[in-house]
Design a protein around this motif. Structure first.
Motif, PDB file in Angstrom:
ATOM      1  N   GLY A  33       0.791  -1.229   0.000  1.00 42.19           N
ATOM      2  CA  GLY A  33       0.000   0.000   0.000  1.00 42.19           C
ATOM      3  C   GLY A  33       0.821   1.275   0.000  1.00 42.19           C
ATOM      4  N   LYS A  48       1.165   4.886   3.442  1.00 41.62           N
ATOM      5  CA  LYS A  48       0.472   3.675   3.004  1.00 41.62           C
ATOM      6  C   LYS A  48      -1.028   3.941   2.902  1.00 41.62           C
ATOM      7  CE  LYS A  48       3.803   0.372   4.896  1.00 41.62           C
ATOM      8  NZ  LYS A  48       3.984  -0.828   5.757  1.00 41.62           N
ATOM      9  N   TYR A  49      -1.640   3.333   1.873  1.00 43.61           N
ATOM     10  CA  TYR A  49      -3.048   3.583   1.582  1.00 43.61           C
ATOM     11  C   TYR A  49      -3.743   2.281   1.206  1.00 43.61           C
ATOM     12  CZ  TYR A  49      -1.239   8.334   1.338  1.00 43.61           C
ATOM     13  OH  TYR A  49      -0.620   9.518   1.636  1.00 43.61           O
ATOM     14  N   SER A  50      -5.057   2.346   1.167  1.00 48.36           N
ATOM     15  CA  SER A  50      -5.847   1.175   0.790  1.00 48.36           C
ATOM     16  C   SER A  50      -5.664   0.871  -0.692  1.00 48.36           C
ATOM     17  CB  SER A  50      -7.325   1.429   1.086  1.00 48.36           C
ATOM     18  OG  SER A  50      -7.825   2.466   0.251  1.00 48.36           O
ATOM     19  N   THR A  53      -7.545   3.322  -2.918  1.00 47.30           N
ATOM     20  CA  THR A  53      -6.895   4.622  -3.080  1.00 47.30           C
ATOM     21  C   THR A  53      -5.692   4.513  -4.006  1.00 47.30           C
ATOM     22  OG1 THR A  53      -7.633   5.375  -0.903  1.00 47.30           O
ATOM     23  CG2 THR A  53      -5.731   6.496  -1.856  1.00 47.30           C
ATOM     24  N   ALA A  76     -12.852   6.592   2.045  1.00 46.22           N
ATOM     25  CA  ALA A  76     -12.007   6.457   0.861  1.00 46.22           C
ATOM     26  C   ALA A  76     -11.657   7.821   0.270  1.00 46.22           C
ATOM     27  CB  ALA A  76     -12.707   5.591  -0.183  1.00 46.22           C
ATOM     28  N   GLU A  79      -9.137   9.638   2.486  1.00 42.77           N
ATOM     29  CA  GLU A  79      -7.790   9.099   2.307  1.00 42.77           C
ATOM     30  C   GLU A  79      -7.156   9.658   1.035  1.00 42.77           C
ATOM     31  OE1 GLU A  79      -5.991   4.778   3.266  1.00 42.77           O
ATOM     32  OE2 GLU A  79      -7.269   4.830   1.476  1.00 42.77           O
TER      33      GLU A  79
END
Length: 247
Positions: A33, A48-50, A53, A76, A79
């Motif tokens: 991520g 770090k992201y989903s 994203t 979402a 983010e």
């Protein structure tokens, strides 16, 4: 006989403000991520992201409307908003105003710049700042000011004609009825950048006193421009001895 049906007056869709990666920037996403912004052989970690994203971040190459994530309460979107603002603080973003094509591209000159729509009504009067200027940069026409947090690359030549009219104070209610009116969205952005300012017609103090506070009154165009370009702050140009024509 029935009366002919009235034709509906078509209203053009207002232009959209979108966030877009600067031309030299690419995003690298990793399995954990992490997202890196890469440019000129360097990289900057953005956190770090989903997975959603990370996938949506790739759309920043062509541009994402600010309205699609800026004010949303969804996790979402929040983010993605965080990612875009981190990119902006590193000077890696630009913003486009337009419909199907770019009309204006906004290039931030300070790290904390974010496009804001300054609200005003039709009864107000606007005029160009005495510090605003248009110039050629390569094949582009750019609008700048020593007081602005961003410069604007003008992509639609009709906008330059409209800007010339703003050398004299223009009441918005009259200005918007003229051919080539550039749109309230652009005027709002220019007010936010202090390239335009509101004239206090009732006070009758004059344009120089209407623009800014008492500390700004003594400054002339060339003095403030030299001061800004020779110090760190409201510019994104390199400082120091570059010697571009040596070698």
């Amino acid at each position: 006989m029935r009366a002919p049906a009235k034709k509906r007056v078509s209203r053009s869709t207002p232009p959209t403000i979108s966030a877009r990666l600067s031309a030299r920037i690419t995003l690298q996403t990793h399995a954990d991520g992490s997202i890196l912004a890469c440019f000129d052989g360097h990289s900057v970690g953005l956190g770090k992201y989903s997975a959603a994203t990370c996938k949506r971040a790739q759309e920043l190459r062509s541009g994402l409307p600010l309205a699609s994530f800026e004010t949303s309460g969804r996790a979402a979107d929040q983010e993605l908003d965080l990612l875009v603002r981190r990119l902006a603080r590193h000077g890696l973003m630009e913003y486009r105003l337009g419909r199907s094509r770019d009309e204006v591209v906004i290039e931030p000159q300070v790290a904390d710049y974010w496009p804001r729509i300054a609200r005003f009504d039709d009864s107000e009067t606007l005029v160009l700042s005495r510090f605003a200027y248009l110039r050629r940069r390569g094949n582009d026409m750019v609008l700048e000011s020593a007081r602005a947090g961003a410069l604007l690359r003008i992509c639609n030549p009709k906008i330059t004609t409209a800007l010339a009219r703003l050398a004299a104070p223009q009441r918005i209610s009259r200005f918007r009825r003229q051919d080539g009116f550039p749109g309230l969205e652009l005027l709002c952005l220019l007010v936010d950048c202090q390239i335009l300012f509101k004239v206090n017609a009732a006070a009758g103090t004059g344009l120089r006193l209407d623009e800014g506070d008492d500390d700004l009154v003594p400054w002339d165009f060339h003095d403030l421009l030299f001061h800004t370009r020779s110090t760190e702050g409201r510019q994104a140009n390199p400082l120091g001895g570059l010697y571009p024509f040596v070698g």
